[in-house]
Motif scaffolding. Structure first.
Motif, short mmCIF file in Angstrom:
data_model
loop_
_atom_site.label_atom_id
_atom_site.label_comp_id
_atom_site.label_asym_id
_atom_site.label_seq_id
_atom_site.Cartn_x
_atom_site.Cartn_y
_atom_site.Cartn_z
N GLN A 12 1.27 -1.61 -0.53
CA GLN A 12 0.29 0.11 -0.03
C GLN A 12 0.87 1.60 0.26
O GLN A 12 0.18 2.28 -0.70
N ALA A 13 2.42 1.66 0.89
CA ALA A 13 2.50 3.24 0.67
C ALA A 13 3.75 2.80 -0.30
O ALA A 13 3.82 3.76 -0.88
N PHE A 14 3.72 1.55 -1.45
CA PHE A 14 4.97 1.33 -2.21
C PHE A 14 3.93 2.16 -3.59
O PHE A 14 3.70 3.08 -4.01
N LEU A 15 2.49 1.85 -3.11
CA LEU A 15 2.21 2.01 -4.83
C LEU A 15 1.24 2.79 -4.38
O LEU A 15 1.19 4.26 -5.42
N LEU A 70 -4.07 6.40 0.61
CA LEU A 70 -3.80 4.97 0.81
C LEU A 70 -2.87 4.48 1.62
O LEU A 70 -2.99 3.72 2.26
N ILE A 71 -2.29 6.29 2.10
CA ILE A 71 -0.56 6.22 2.54
C ILE A 71 -1.30 5.71 3.81
O ILE A 71 -0.88 5.93 4.67
N ASP A 72 -2.94 6.65 4.16
CA ASP A 72 -2.53 6.52 5.76
C ASP A 72 -3.32 4.79 5.80
O ASP A 72 -3.02 4.96 6.98
N TRP A 103 10.12 3.30 7.80
CA TRP A 103 9.81 3.83 5.66
C TRP A 103 8.38 4.47 5.39
O TRP A 103 8.53 5.35 4.34
N ILE A 104 7.85 3.23 6.04
CA ILE A 104 5.62 4.17 5.67
C ILE A 104 5.86 4.97 6.25
O ILE A 104 5.12 5.81 5.14
#
Length: 364
Positions: free
Chosen positions: A201-204, A224-226, A239-240
């Protein structure tokens, strides 16, 4: 209360330091006792206590013991880093468990994680062990972990490999098709993100924010990052949260308002809560996370947490309205569409993931 908790934290640390000095003399009554101490110390980062426990555990539960020892030796942040030992342990586990049943809940995860680690080592080589890079073997190991054992972390690594244009060859009409690799990478990121994998999710979200390999979509990226931050286990949070800070601090007010209106929906669809500490050690209120701020000093906060609302402004209506009527509007408030009119994030299993180009499209 705060003084008491800090004193308690100091006491716990002192006991652990004392235990470190006595670690080599510890004798465990049962293998289960050794495993409990080993895993507990490992999770706390006290490798000096974990290693003797796993060494004592090895005769009775060799796979579990060697797997955790490999993780300790492979940790670049620890005091026992030895990638030669880590690779050797992972490789022996991968070879030993190559025929294990993928449905074996105790050994299949160890086999998958070991294959993934072997793949990552083989891709770049292991100088400490005299192992040269072997991309072909690395690809085979990663594919087996991702497809045979259905391991999410292996699938995430496979997605990143594909997005770099690497990984197993995909040929079309006898020629290697790089665009198909990119499409496969997007596929795995989409699938894992829908399943709640925080790393994917973080990468996308980062790709969506930058518009790389997928359509640029700042609002979806922020949502999405939330979710990824909420899903992230402690070992992945740094990192996230770095990605979250970058997106949150650079998102305009309009993007934030749109994302805020969909927070609950996205969390309900794609949330996956990590394991929660029981708090019995008395340290649950001591927040280990750093306080993050944007360049302008604004506090970085989850999208679902509102900032203090300023005092309401009394705005007198215009001349065409009766002078007796006034409207009280909180500063910064905006008119939102009814919930039914808001479109749901296109991440459902029945539709393509928001921001992803069709699988046959050529990546930018």
């Amino acid at each position: 209360m705060r003084t008491f908790r800090l004193a308690l934290a100091g006491s716990v640390a002192s006991l652990l330091m004392l235990g470190s000095a006595m670690a080599e003399d510890v004798v465990f009554r049962t293998p289960d006792d050794a495993m409990k101490q080993g895993i507990s110390a490992f999770n706390g980062g006290y490798y000096e206590l974990a290693l003797p426990a796993f060494e004592a555990l090895e005769p009775s539960k060799p796979q579990i013991a060697r797997f955790y020892m490999a993780r300790i030796y492979g940790d670049n942040e620890g005091a026992y880093t030895d990638h030669g030992k880590a690779f050797s342990l992972y490789k022996s586990l991968a070879d030993e468990l190559q025929d294990v049943d993928p449905d074996d809940d105790s050994l299949a995860p160890i086999a998958a994680k070991s294959l993934t680690a072997v793949s990552m080592y083989l891709r770049n080589g292991v100088a400490a062990a005299g192992v040269k890079p072997d991309v072909e073997q690395a690809n085979r190991a990663l594919q087996r972990a991702a497809l045979t054992f259905n391991d999410e972390d292996a699938q995430f690594e496979l997605a990143k490999v594909f997005l770099r244009g690497e990984g197993p060859d995909i040929t079309v009409a006898g020629f290697e098709d790089q665009s198909s690799k990119i499409a496969n990478g997007r596929h795995w990121l989409s699938r894992l993100s829908q399943a709640g994998h925080p790393g994917a999710q973080a990468f996308l979200a980062d790709l969506m924010w930058r518009g790389k390999f997928v359509e640029k979509n700042p609002t979806a990226a922020l949502n999405l990052i939330d979710v990824a931050v909420a899903n992230a286990p402690p070992s992945e949070r740094v990192w996230i949260e770095d990605i979250y800070q970058n997106i949150f601090c650079n998102a305009g007010e309009g993007v934030r308002q749109q994302a805020t209106g969909r927070v609950a929906e996205w969390h309900n669809l794609y949330g996956r809560r990590p394991a929660v500490r029981d708090g019995k050690d008395g340290l649950d209120d001591l927040a280990p996370e750093p306080v993050r701020t944007c360049a302008n000093g604004e506090l970085v906060r989850p999208m679902g947490v509102a900032m203090p609302v300023p005092a309401p402004q009394v705005i007198t209506s215009g001349p065409s309205v009766s002078p007796q009527r006034t409207s009280v509007i909180p500063a910064g408030a905006t008119t939102l569409r009814p919930a039914a009119a808001q479109s749901a994030p296109a991440l459902s299993s029945s539709s393509p993931m928001l921001g992803l180009t069709p699988s046959g499209a050529t990546a930018r």
